[in-house]
Scaffold this motif. Structure first.
Motif, short mmCIF file in Angstrom:
data_model
loop_
_atom_site.label_atom_id
_atom_site.label_comp_id
_atom_site.label_asym_id
_atom_site.label_seq_id
_atom_site.Cartn_x
_atom_site.Cartn_y
_atom_site.Cartn_z
N LYS A 1 31.99 18.45 -44.59
CA LYS A 1 32.85 18.29 -45.75
C LYS A 1 34.10 17.59 -45.26
N ILE A 2 34.38 16.42 -45.83
CA ILE A 2 35.49 15.60 -45.38
C ILE A 2 36.51 15.47 -46.51
N LYS A 3 37.76 15.73 -46.19
CA LYS A 3 38.85 15.57 -47.16
C LYS A 3 39.16 14.07 -47.24
N LEU A 4 38.83 13.46 -48.37
CA LEU A 4 39.07 12.03 -48.54
C LEU A 4 40.47 11.76 -49.05
N LEU A 5 40.87 12.49 -50.09
CA LEU A 5 42.19 12.31 -50.67
C LEU A 5 42.85 13.67 -50.86
N ASP A 6 44.13 13.72 -50.58
CA ASP A 6 44.89 14.93 -50.83
C ASP A 6 46.36 14.57 -50.81
N GLY A 7 46.89 14.28 -51.99
CA GLY A 7 48.29 13.91 -52.03
C GLY A 7 48.78 13.65 -53.43
N THR A 8 50.07 13.38 -53.52
CA THR A 8 50.72 13.03 -54.77
C THR A 8 51.06 11.56 -54.71
N PHE A 9 50.73 10.85 -55.81
CA PHE A 9 50.87 9.41 -55.83
C PHE A 9 51.57 8.94 -57.09
N THR A 10 52.29 7.84 -56.97
CA THR A 10 52.86 7.22 -58.16
C THR A 10 51.70 6.68 -59.00
N GLU B 1 54.07 11.70 -61.57
CA GLU B 1 53.16 11.31 -60.50
C GLU B 1 51.83 12.02 -60.69
N LEU B 2 50.84 11.62 -59.93
CA LEU B 2 49.51 12.21 -60.03
C LEU B 2 49.09 12.81 -58.70
N LYS B 3 48.61 14.04 -58.74
CA LYS B 3 48.06 14.68 -57.55
C LYS B 3 46.56 14.41 -57.56
N ILE B 4 46.07 13.87 -56.47
CA ILE B 4 44.65 13.54 -56.36
C ILE B 4 44.08 14.25 -55.14
N GLU B 5 42.99 14.98 -55.36
CA GLU B 5 42.27 15.66 -54.29
C GLU B 5 40.81 15.27 -54.40
N SER B 6 40.20 14.97 -53.27
CA SER B 6 38.79 14.62 -53.28
C SER B 6 38.16 14.95 -51.94
N ASP B 7 37.06 15.67 -52.00
CA ASP B 7 36.27 15.97 -50.81
C ASP B 7 34.94 15.25 -50.91
N ILE B 8 34.39 14.90 -49.78
CA ILE B 8 33.04 14.35 -49.72
C ILE B 8 32.18 15.35 -48.97
N GLN B 9 31.10 15.77 -49.59
CA GLN B 9 30.14 16.69 -48.97
C GLN B 9 28.97 15.86 -48.47
N ILE B 10 28.71 15.90 -47.18
CA ILE B 10 27.61 15.16 -46.56
C ILE B 10 26.57 16.15 -46.08
#
Length: 95
Positions: A7-16, A81-90
């Motif tokens: 399981k890899i954390k692809l995105l985790d942050g707050t963005f404009t 702003e937008l908080k974006i979180e995304s994991d990739i499950q392999i």
């Protein structure tokens, strides 16, 4: 070699809104292009194969892109702003 699911954390942050737009549209565009290339490769091998599953997936991605566009416009309008979180499950799958 041991096959271990990841399981890899692809995105985790707050963005404009602009940053979020760049990140999300790049990811969606890459996936759409990936499916276009897959479809082209399949059709080159078998011109009778209409690849409905690829068209369906591309339609889903195009709709997702529209939803992202609406969210970005709303975020800009509201000045947030937008908080974006995304994991990739392999997962390894035996054939």
């Amino acid at each position: 070699m041991t096959l271990t699911d990841q399981k890899i954390k692809l995105l985790d942050g707050t963005f404009t809104p602009s940053e979020a737009s760049d990140i999300l549209n790049t990811i969606v565009d890459k996936k759409i292009n990936f499916h276009k290339l897959q479809r082209l490769s399949i059709i080159e091998q078998n011109c009778d194969d209409e690849t409905p599953h690829l068209y369906s997936r591309m339609d889903e991605l195009i709709k997702a892109k529209e939803a992202i566009k609406e969210m970005i416009l709303e975020a800009r309008k509201e000045g947030v702003e937008l908080k974006i979180e995304s994991d990739i499950q392999i997962t390894f799958i035996q054939n």
